[in-house]
Design an enzyme around this catalytic site. Structure first.
Site, PDB file in Angstrom:
ATOM      1  N   HIS A  73      -7.170  -4.503  10.026  1.00  0.00           N
ATOM      2  CA  HIS A  73      -6.835  -4.330   8.598  1.00  0.00           C
ATOM      3  C   HIS A  73      -5.562  -5.083   8.232  1.00  0.00           C
ATOM      4  O   HIS A  73      -4.662  -5.254   9.037  1.00  0.00           O
ATOM      5  CB  HIS A  73      -6.768  -2.844   8.200  1.00  0.00           C
ATOM      6  CG  HIS A  73      -5.611  -2.065   8.728  1.00  0.00           C
ATOM      7  ND1 HIS A  73      -5.720  -0.760   9.141  1.00  0.00           N
ATOM      8  CD2 HIS A  73      -4.293  -2.379   8.892  1.00  0.00           C
ATOM      9  CE1 HIS A  73      -4.537  -0.325   9.519  1.00  0.00           C
ATOM     10  NE2 HIS A  73      -3.657  -1.287   9.384  1.00  0.00           N
TER      11      HIS A  73
ATOM     12  N   GLU B 285      -9.622  -1.756   5.384  1.00  0.00           N
ATOM     13  CA  GLU B 285     -10.289  -1.505   6.655  1.00  0.00           C
ATOM     14  C   GLU B 285     -11.532  -2.399   6.782  1.00  0.00           C
ATOM     15  O   GLU B 285     -11.989  -2.978   5.786  1.00  0.00           O
ATOM     16  CB  GLU B 285     -10.685  -0.022   6.728  1.00  0.00           C
ATOM     17  CG  GLU B 285      -9.512   0.950   6.554  1.00  0.00           C
ATOM     18  CD  GLU B 285      -8.629   1.077   7.792  1.00  0.00           C
ATOM     19  OE1 GLU B 285      -8.543   0.119   8.602  1.00  0.00           O
ATOM     20  OE2 GLU B 285      -7.992   2.137   7.949  1.00  0.00           O
TER      21      GLU B 285
ATOM     22  N   ASP C 125       0.817  -1.214   0.000  1.00  0.00           N
ATOM     23  CA  ASP C 125       0.000   0.000   0.000  1.00  0.00           C
ATOM     24  C   ASP C 125       0.850   1.263   0.000  1.00  0.00           C
ATOM     25  O   ASP C 125       2.078   1.212   0.164  1.00  0.00           O
ATOM     26  CB  ASP C 125      -0.965  -0.006   1.202  1.00  0.00           C
ATOM     27  CG  ASP C 125      -0.285  -0.422   2.507  1.00  0.00           C
ATOM     28  OD1 ASP C 125       0.961  -0.393   2.592  1.00  0.00           O
ATOM     29  OD2 ASP C 125      -1.003  -0.775   3.456  1.00  0.00           O
TER      30      ASP C 125
ATOM     31  N   ASP D 264      -7.614  -2.421  14.052  1.00  0.00           N
ATOM     32  CA  ASP D 264      -8.994  -2.705  13.624  1.00  0.00           C
ATOM     33  C   ASP D 264      -9.060  -3.958  12.757  1.00  0.00           C
ATOM     34  O   ASP D 264     -10.098  -4.264  12.187  1.00  0.00           O
ATOM     35  CB  ASP D 264      -9.581  -1.493  12.886  1.00  0.00           C
ATOM     36  CG  ASP D 264      -8.776  -1.117  11.632  1.00  0.00           C
ATOM     37  OD1 ASP D 264      -7.781  -1.817  11.321  1.00  0.00           O
ATOM     38  OD2 ASP D 264      -9.145  -0.121  10.984  1.00  0.00           O
TER      39      ASP D 264
HETATM   40  P1  PGA Z   1       2.519  -1.579  12.682  1.00  0.00           P
HETATM   41  O1  PGA Z   1       1.358  -1.425  11.587  1.00  0.00           O
HETATM   42  O2  PGA Z   1       3.424  -2.634  12.177  1.00  0.00           O
HETATM   43  O3  PGA Z   1       3.194  -0.224  12.717  1.00  0.00           O
HETATM   44  O4  PGA Z   1       1.840  -1.943  13.951  1.00  0.00           O
HETATM   45  C1  PGA Z   1       0.732  -2.566  11.108  1.00  0.00           C
HETATM   46  C2  PGA Z   1      -0.446  -2.208  10.238  1.00  0.00           C
HETATM   47  O5  PGA Z   1      -1.104  -1.178  10.450  1.00  0.00           O
HETATM   48  O6  PGA Z   1      -0.757  -3.001   9.334  1.00  0.00           O
END
Ligand code: PGA
Length: 237
Positions: free
Chosen positions: A134, A139, A66, A132
């Site tokens: 994702h 999302e 992404d 959440d």
């Molecule tokens: P993080 O993010 O590794 O910084 O916890 C993971 C994500 O949002 O997919």
């Protein structure tokens, strides 16, 4: 899903072994990469193994999950910049073999799936998880049939990522993300979650129903997915 619980250091080593196995078997493998804090230990390990001659990325191709909409690759918070600084500049991959969705030309987001297919499909996709649920920036509520698309980021995601910006107002409101179907098409998945703040969503992902409300729960249906958890992230299982 195969669940492996260990320390963050050991997880980085074990996950890196998957890359050694794959690249030794298939030097021109297609690798799906992720950003965030979670993969940093693994990326350091991959750079170390590459420097030691244990694996080479010289014939590999990469596709990142992404990118923030509105940020170009020179922006310090863009995921292109993150990947260059945290991995690509430390391994022997030709930069032209690396792909991150465009944050500035978002009108043809779906073409990313065509580029992945043209490269032969993703052999090994790396994933983290948001609070959440994702994966990528898909999302809750994202259809399981989705391909690469523009997404609206939830307030929870923007808050979680505000730590990298000077204020939450600077966090983009949209992103471009591989879709759920794009991710599930990968032949092999290495999923990593670290820390107590991920424990609740990990319980829902693993013990709950497969539902679009917890996007990562779809991984229960993937035929070759390893879930690496540290003891904190696994503490509610
Ligand atoms: P993080 O993010 O590794 O910084 O916890 C993971 C994500 O949002 O997919």
């Amino acid at each position: 899903m195969k669940i492996i619980i260990d320390t963050p250091e050991k997880i980085a080593e074990l996950a890196a072994e998957r890359y050694v196995e794959l690249l030794n078997r298939k030097p021109n493998a297609v690798l799906g990469y992720a950003t965030g804090s979670t993969p940093l230990g693994l990326y350091a390990q991959l750079a170390k193994l590459n420097a030691a001659g244990k694996l080479t990325f010289k014939d590999a191709t990469t596709f990142n999950l992404d990118e923030y909409a509105g940020l170009d690759g020179t922006h310090e918070q863009s995921y292109r910049y993150f990947m260059n600084k945290n991995l690509f500049e430390h391994i022997d991959i030709p930069m032209e073999n690396t792909h991150v969705p465009s944050g500035t030309d978002t009108a043809h987001a779906g073409d990313y799936d065509k580029a992945i297919a043209a490269a032969g499909g993703v052999d090994l996709q790396l994933l983290g998880i948001g609070h959440d649920g994702h994966i990528g920036f898909n999302e809750p509520g994202t259809p399981f049939g989705s391909i690469t698309h523009v997404v609206d980021l939830t307030p929870m995601t923007r808050e979680a990522n505000a730590r990298f910006f000077t204020s939450i107002d600077e966090v983009p409101t949209q992103a471009v993300s591989m879709g759920m179907k794009t991710i599930m098409n990968a032949r092999q998945i290495v999923f990593i979650a670290l820390g107590k703040d991920k424990a609740e969503i990990i319980k829902k992902m693993i013990d709950g129903d497969v539902t679009t409300e917890v996007p990562a729960s779809i991984l229960q249906l993937h035929p070759n997915c390893e879930v690496f958890l540290d003891h904190d992230a696994a503490s509610l299982l």
